[in-house]
Design an enzyme around this catalytic site. Sequence first.
Site, PDB file in Angstrom:
ATOM      1  N   LYS A 263       0.854  -1.188   0.000  1.00  0.00           N
ATOM      2  CA  LYS A 263       0.000   0.000   0.000  1.00  0.00           C
ATOM      3  C   LYS A 263       0.888   1.235   0.000  1.00  0.00           C
ATOM      4  O   LYS A 263       1.548   1.531   0.995  1.00  0.00           O
ATOM      5  CB  LYS A 263      -0.892   0.050   1.249  1.00  0.00           C
ATOM      6  CG  LYS A 263      -1.870   1.218   1.182  1.00  0.00           C
ATOM      7  CD  LYS A 263      -2.399   1.669   2.512  1.00  0.00           C
ATOM      8  CE  LYS A 263      -1.744   2.916   3.058  1.00  0.00           C
ATOM      9  NZ  LYS A 263      -1.836   4.128   2.244  1.00  0.00           N
TER      10      LYS A 263
ATOM     11  N   GLY B 140       5.923   4.702   9.445  1.00  0.00           N
ATOM     12  CA  GLY B 140       5.019   5.840   9.580  1.00  0.00           C
ATOM     13  C   GLY B 140       5.102   6.391  10.988  1.00  0.00           C
ATOM     14  O   GLY B 140       6.116   6.210  11.677  1.00  0.00           O
ATOM     15  N   SER B 141       4.023   7.023  11.425  1.00  0.00           N
ATOM     16  CA  SER B 141       4.056   7.664  12.737  1.00  0.00           C
ATOM     17  C   SER B 141       3.917   6.646  13.860  1.00  0.00           C
ATOM     18  O   SER B 141       3.374   5.560  13.674  1.00  0.00           O
ATOM     19  CB  SER B 141       2.913   8.680  12.845  1.00  0.00           C
ATOM     20  OG  SER B 141       1.682   7.993  12.903  1.00  0.00           O
TER      21      SER B 141
ATOM     22  N   VAL C 208       0.138   5.790  14.515  1.00  0.00           N
ATOM     23  CA  VAL C 208      -0.468   4.786  13.632  1.00  0.00           C
ATOM     24  C   VAL C 208       0.193   3.425  13.863  1.00  0.00           C
ATOM     25  O   VAL C 208      -0.465   2.389  13.888  1.00  0.00           O
ATOM     26  CB  VAL C 208      -0.372   5.212  12.146  1.00  0.00           C
ATOM     27  CG1 VAL C 208      -0.919   4.123  11.233  1.00  0.00           C
ATOM     28  CG2 VAL C 208      -1.130   6.506  11.922  1.00  0.00           C
ATOM     29  N   GLY C 209       1.506   3.428  14.089  1.00  0.00           N
ATOM     30  CA  GLY C 209       2.222   2.172  14.330  1.00  0.00           C
ATOM     31  C   GLY C 209       1.657   1.416  15.518  1.00  0.00           C
ATOM     32  O   GLY C 209       1.527   0.188  15.496  1.00  0.00           O
TER      33      GLY C 209
ATOM     34  N   GLU D 169       8.663   0.938  11.948  1.00  0.00           N
ATOM     35  CA  GLU D 169       9.729   1.951  11.929  1.00  0.00           C
ATOM     36  C   GLU D 169       9.022   3.288  11.993  1.00  0.00           C
ATOM     37  O   GLU D 169       8.277   3.631  11.093  1.00  0.00           O
ATOM     38  CB  GLU D 169      10.565   1.787  10.651  1.00  0.00           C
ATOM     39  CG  GLU D 169      11.973   2.342  10.809  1.00  0.00           C
ATOM     40  CD  GLU D 169      12.012   3.841  10.605  1.00  0.00           C
ATOM     41  OE1 GLU D 169      12.155   4.570  11.615  1.00  0.00           O
ATOM     42  OE2 GLU D 169      11.887   4.286   9.477  1.00  0.00           O
TER      43      GLU D 169
ATOM     44  N   CYS E 234      12.525  10.651   9.111  1.00  0.00           N
ATOM     45  CA  CYS E 234      12.435  10.150  10.498  1.00  0.00           C
ATOM     46  C   CYS E 234      13.752  10.410  11.209  1.00  0.00           C
ATOM     47  O   CYS E 234      13.802  10.517  12.424  1.00  0.00           O
ATOM     48  CB  CYS E 234      12.126   8.670  10.601  1.00  0.00           C
ATOM     49  SG  CYS E 234      11.655   7.869   9.116  1.00  0.00           S
TER      50      CYS E 234
ATOM     51  N   GLU F 128       7.784  14.893  17.822  1.00  0.00           N
ATOM     52  CA  GLU F 128       8.215  14.967  16.426  1.00  0.00           C
ATOM     53  C   GLU F 128       7.377  15.983  15.646  1.00  0.00           C
ATOM     54  O   GLU F 128       6.158  15.998  15.746  1.00  0.00           O
ATOM     55  CB  GLU F 128       8.062  13.581  15.775  1.00  0.00           C
ATOM     56  CG  GLU F 128       8.634  13.534  14.373  1.00  0.00           C
ATOM     57  CD  GLU F 128       8.647  12.124  13.788  1.00  0.00           C
ATOM     58  OE1 GLU F 128       7.605  11.452  13.848  1.00  0.00           O
ATOM     59  OE2 GLU F 128       9.697  11.704  13.254  1.00  0.00           O
TER      60      GLU F 128
HETATM   61  C1  UN1 Z   1      14.162   8.453   6.978  1.00  0.00           C
HETATM   62  O1  UN1 Z   1      14.847   9.057   7.808  1.00  0.00           O
HETATM   63  O2  UN1 Z   1      12.954   8.660   6.924  1.00  0.00           O
HETATM   64  O3  UN1 Z   1      19.322   7.735   6.411  1.00  0.00           O
HETATM   65  C2  UN1 Z   1      14.802   7.511   6.035  1.00  0.00           C
HETATM   66  C3  UN1 Z   1      18.886   8.471   5.527  1.00  0.00           C
HETATM   67  C4  UN1 Z   1      18.202   7.851   4.335  1.00  0.00           C
HETATM   68  C5  UN1 Z   1      16.932   7.179   4.745  1.00  0.00           C
HETATM   69  C6  UN1 Z   1      16.155   8.022   5.699  1.00  0.00           C
HETATM   70  N1  UN1 Z   1      19.098   6.918   3.724  1.00  0.00           N
HETATM   71  O4  UN1 Z   1      18.977   9.679   5.624  1.00  0.00           O
END
Ligand code: UN1
Length: 496
Positions: free
Chosen positions: A176, A229-230, A233-234, A251, A285, A386
């Site tokens: 999805k 995602g957040s 939601v996770g 994650e 993230c 965040e």
């Molecule tokens: C993310 O932080 O949402 O490490 C992923 C990084 C990228 C992946 C980031 N290779 O900055």
Amino acid sequence: MAYPTFHNLIGGEWLPALSGKTILNLNPANHADVVGAFPSSHAEDVGLAVAAAKKAFAAWRLVPAPKRAEVLMRAGLLLQQRKEQYAHDMTREMGKVLAETRGDVQEAIDEAFYVAGEGRRLFGQTTPSELQNKFAMSVRMPVGVVGLITPWNFPMAIPSWKLFPALVAGNACVIKPATDTPLSVYNLVQALVDAGLPPGVVNIVSGSGSAVGRSLVEHPDVRAISFTGSSEVGSLVAQRAAATFKPVSLEMGGKNAQIVMDDANLELALEGALWGSFGTTGQRCTATSRILLQKRIAERFTAEFVERAKKLKVGDGLEESVEVGPQVNPSQIETSTKYLAIALAEGAKLLAGGHPLTEGAYAHGTFFEPTVLGGVTPGMRIAREEVFGPVVSLIEFDSFEEAIEIANSIDYGLSTALYTKDVNRAFTAIRDLEAGITYINAPTIGAEVHLPFGGVKHTGNGHREGLGAIDFFTTWKAVYVDYSDKLQRAQIDNAE
Ligand code: UN1
């Protein structure tokens, strides 16, 4: 303006959602630019896709892993050829600048080549049996049909982190895409299809999280869920998946700190902070959202950082000179605005930016100024929650120990960075920072695909992408082969 209509991919066929409805994918730099119409799917579409995946799994799991890997290798080569086009598509739907979307496609290419090698490994173990003439080993088995729920901030890289390991291990997938950035998933899957992936092994069902995501999580024939995602939601995903005992890889969020000690190379620390905070418009993230400054250099660092943040060129990511693209949608602008107000009410000082950009060339997009907040203390909400936007907080500290304490004082634990020349402190930080990723003299962003990616505390639930993804997408089988030609009772016949 005319725009293309995309369908779901189910069992190798492109089918509209049964509802007949679509969701428009808009360019965040210019909402008048419609990238395409994508299906607004529901549980029934998910049901068809899972059935197709289940059927395809029966054959795919029997394809030798090195052969499965060759499909990934070919897909990686196709992505290389199509990199420029796919990066362009991604900037149009997601907003981040072309240099970064090229990087995003490159990360999928890296993942394809890395994981293709796994086709000739997928190692298990052999171990002695406690009985004579008996052979013991463990082998990795695919999980079955897996559901992949992917985010908009790395529209191709993160789907590739999930799809490729799942596929090399012999699973069939239903993915999805994020509603804001489905095209990049279509492009990624198109490369797999063109590389010879059999029909039904990967299925795409587009639509909202509450309809498609939820149905995937609850479907009894889906054996595992990988979600990025957040944290909010996770948590729901994990709770709903528990009803059918599905393993879930989560994650989620971060509140990543860059610590700058007074012996650091300040120029390096400044460049890192700027890139970590405002790269991808702060929508990673792993984005730097707290910069922890040792008091002796705080004033100098702050003045220089603020000046550079103010100079960043915000605009349409398709223009090569632009450094910071739009935020992905209006709701992200609302979040940035909301957190700015909270921070100011708590006593933080606005040092740069602080406003949505709405005039002239910005009028039809979702832009927010690179924003720097000073005078932030570790207890403030802006220092703990965040934002996922171009908003960074500066926090001052006295000692190294205090910096580690502040860095660890939050619920998240994804990425951390320390700038120092002191090797003892560097190794102490590596040991003591509560995070899945620690950088020394490099920003909080920039992870490479073959290392473990993920975090501790509310950032994840213990799984890792990159190195670690194969563990999630396989299940162990213990195998005993008795060649003694007699009944040997373990724990009994060999007991003295
Ligand atoms: C993310 O932080 O949402 O490490 C992923 C990084 C990228 C992946 C980031 N290779 O900055």
